[in-house]
Design a protein around this motif. Structure first.
Motif, PDB file in Angstrom:
ATOM      1  N   SER A 246       0.845  -1.195   0.000  1.00 28.35           N
ATOM      2  CA  SER A 246       0.000   0.000   0.000  1.00 28.35           C
ATOM      3  C   SER A 246       0.880   1.245   0.000  1.00 28.35           C
ATOM      4  O   SER A 246       1.455   1.623   1.029  1.00 28.35           O
ATOM      5  CB  SER A 246      -0.931   0.012   1.225  1.00 28.35           C
ATOM      6  OG  SER A 246      -1.621   1.252   1.314  1.00 28.35           O
ATOM      7  N   LEU A 247       0.946   1.918  -1.151  1.00 25.62           N
ATOM      8  CA  LEU A 247       1.734   3.141  -1.230  1.00 25.62           C
ATOM      9  C   LEU A 247       1.146   4.243  -0.358  1.00 25.62           C
ATOM     10  O   LEU A 247       1.873   5.067   0.197  1.00 25.62           O
ATOM     11  CB  LEU A 247       1.813   3.605  -2.686  1.00 25.62           C
ATOM     12  CG  LEU A 247       2.799   2.843  -3.583  1.00 25.62           C
ATOM     13  CD1 LEU A 247       2.704   3.335  -5.010  1.00 25.62           C
ATOM     14  CD2 LEU A 247       4.226   2.991  -3.057  1.00 25.62           C
ATOM     15  N   LEU A 248      -0.180   4.243  -0.215  1.00 28.86           N
ATOM     16  CA  LEU A 248      -0.807   5.262   0.639  1.00 28.86           C
ATOM     17  C   LEU A 248      -0.393   5.077   2.094  1.00 28.86           C
ATOM     18  O   LEU A 248      -0.114   6.040   2.804  1.00 28.86           O
ATOM     19  CB  LEU A 248      -2.328   5.188   0.514  1.00 28.86           C
ATOM     20  CG  LEU A 248      -2.955   5.977  -0.629  1.00 28.86           C
ATOM     21  CD1 LEU A 248      -4.464   5.747  -0.663  1.00 28.86           C
ATOM     22  CD2 LEU A 248      -2.678   7.466  -0.473  1.00 28.86           C
ATOM     23  N   LEU A 249      -0.381   3.833   2.552  1.00 24.71           N
ATOM     24  CA  LEU A 249       0.062   3.559   3.915  1.00 24.71           C
ATOM     25  C   LEU A 249       1.537   3.930   4.061  1.00 24.71           C
ATOM     26  O   LEU A 249       1.933   4.524   5.071  1.00 24.71           O
ATOM     27  CB  LEU A 249      -0.154   2.086   4.249  1.00 24.71           C
ATOM     28  CG  LEU A 249       0.310   1.630   5.639  1.00 24.71           C
ATOM     29  CD1 LEU A 249      -0.394   2.407   6.743  1.00 24.71           C
ATOM     30  CD2 LEU A 249       0.070   0.129   5.815  1.00 24.71           C
ATOM     31  N   TYR A 250       2.325   3.609   3.067  1.00 30.10           N
ATOM     32  CA  TYR A 250       3.753   3.951   3.090  1.00 30.10           C
ATOM     33  C   TYR A 250       3.935   5.461   3.192  1.00 30.10           C
ATOM     34  O   TYR A 250       4.710   5.949   4.027  1.00 30.10           O
ATOM     35  CB  TYR A 250       4.433   3.416   1.831  1.00 30.10           C
ATOM     36  CG  TYR A 250       5.894   3.790   1.704  1.00 30.10           C
ATOM     37  CD1 TYR A 250       6.884   2.977   2.260  1.00 30.10           C
ATOM     38  CD2 TYR A 250       6.281   4.941   1.036  1.00 30.10           C
ATOM     39  CE1 TYR A 250       8.222   3.310   2.150  1.00 30.10           C
ATOM     40  CE2 TYR A 250       7.617   5.297   0.925  1.00 30.10           C
ATOM     41  CZ  TYR A 250       8.587   4.480   1.477  1.00 30.10           C
ATOM     42  OH  TYR A 250       9.901   4.826   1.369  1.00 30.10           O
ATOM     43  N   ASP A 251       3.223   6.215   2.346  1.00 25.64           N
ATOM     44  CA  ASP A 251       3.356   7.679   2.363  1.00 25.64           C
ATOM     45  C   ASP A 251       2.903   8.266   3.691  1.00 25.64           C
ATOM     46  O   ASP A 251       3.511   9.205   4.209  1.00 25.64           O
ATOM     47  CB  ASP A 251       2.536   8.289   1.224  1.00 25.64           C
ATOM     48  CG  ASP A 251       3.124   7.963  -0.145  1.00 25.64           C
ATOM     49  OD1 ASP A 251       4.315   7.589  -0.210  1.00 25.64           O
ATOM     50  OD2 ASP A 251       2.382   8.051  -1.134  1.00 25.64           O
ATOM     51  N   THR A 252       1.819   7.699   4.256  1.00 23.28           N
ATOM     52  CA  THR A 252       1.303   8.205   5.533  1.00 23.28           C
ATOM     53  C   THR A 252       2.315   7.987   6.646  1.00 23.28           C
ATOM     54  O   THR A 252       2.575   8.885   7.461  1.00 23.28           O
ATOM     55  CB  THR A 252      -0.020   7.497   5.890  1.00 23.28           C
ATOM     56  OG1 THR A 252      -0.976   7.765   4.871  1.00 23.28           O
ATOM     57  CG2 THR A 252      -0.554   7.996   7.226  1.00 23.28           C
ATOM     58  N   LEU A 253       2.897   6.791   6.685  1.00 26.72           N
ATOM     59  CA  LEU A 253       3.872   6.495   7.729  1.00 26.72           C
ATOM     60  C   LEU A 253       5.151   7.300   7.531  1.00 26.72           C
ATOM     61  O   LEU A 253       5.731   7.824   8.491  1.00 26.72           O
ATOM     62  CB  LEU A 253       4.186   5.000   7.735  1.00 26.72           C
ATOM     63  CG  LEU A 253       3.018   4.063   8.068  1.00 26.72           C
ATOM     64  CD1 LEU A 253       3.483   2.610   8.057  1.00 26.72           C
ATOM     65  CD2 LEU A 253       2.404   4.406   9.423  1.00 26.72           C
TER      66      LEU A 253
END
Length: 265
Positions: free
Chosen positions: A158-165
């Protein structure tokens, strides 16, 4: 066709040591002969034991309407290695009916050699990687609890999860203020294993679903919808329906409406 399973064997003479499994032709074929290939198999739910696979090619007739395996597997082996966590024992039967007309009146069972391929256990390995914290390169701090994970797996899933973290990272530590630890653990467990953690609380299931939508984990979102449907009761049906309407969860909305209609009868 029907599948007949005999947990203690087909005949009393066997002493109950083997499980027997047979395929029976249900309808009367008349003078015709039905030729088919069948494959019976069982697998270890834990993935530790090899598959058991038996195959044959048979011709069913009015005289010989049943074919199968008298000694499919040992009872003790089935109990010790192939029972699911819920106490179930699953036998899968694959059939292939031959449409070409049979020109012989003889019926034979030919056992085909089979190379046994054990089921994949990559999910268990990834779960162990997450639990062991080995080679972890990122630490999340949420509600004073530390969770150790791996950037590469998160980025792939999940790139979105990666970016959020990544946006919340300070000195290799990620501080998360807008999520409960149980929800983040559920998200990461799914990221590593493609499975949901066991949940019996509707509130937690809703928060998991919201997080799945936030990080665009569509498979997890569908599983959470199914979980909310499973947890549906008279006490939470209306609030769950409101959630489904607000966020356009169509399948869950239909299920809630059906549940409410049945409950009112």
């Amino acid at each position: 066709m029907t599948v007949n399973v005999y947990p203690s064997g087909y005949s009393a003479e066997e002493g109950g040591e083997h499980i027997s499994v047979y395929l029976r032709l249900w309808s009367d074929p008349g003078t015709a002969r039905v030729k088919l290939s069948k494959k019976f198999r069982i697998g270890d739910p834990s993935g530790k034991s090899p598959l058991i696979v038996l195959c044959s090619e048979d011709i069913f007739t009015r005289v010989r309407e049943t074919w199968g395996f008298q000694k499919f597997t040992m009872v003790n082996s089935a109990k010790s290695r192939y029972i699911g966590h819920n106490g179930s024992f699953t036998i899968r039967c694959d059939l292939e009916v031959h449409t070409k007309a049979c020109t012989t009146s003889t019926s034979t069972t030919i056992a085909k050699p089979m190379i046994v391929v054990p089921p994949s256990n990559i999910v268990r390995h990834l779960e162990q990687l997450m639990v062991s914290k080995q080679w972890s390169d990122v630490t999340s701090l949420v509600q004073e609890s530390e969770i150790h994970t791996h950037w590469l797996i998160i980025a792939v899933r999940s790139l979105l999860l990666y970016d959020t973290l990544e946006a919340s990272t300070t000195n290799s530590v990620i501080r998360i203020e807008d999520m409960k630890v149980v929800v983040l653990r559920a998200i990461l467990h799914f990221v590593y294993t493609d499975e949901l953690v066991p949940v019996n609380e509707t509130v937690v299931a809703r928060e998991m679903m919201a997080a799945a939508c936030r990080f665009r984990l569509e498979w997890m979102k569908a599983m959470c919808e199914n979980l909310l449907a499973h947890l549906l009761s008279k006490d939470n049906a209306m609030s769950t329906l409101e959630l489904a309407l607000r966020h356009h969860y169509e399948e869950l909305k239909i299920y809630c409406n059906d549940f409410t209609e049945r409950a009112m009868k």
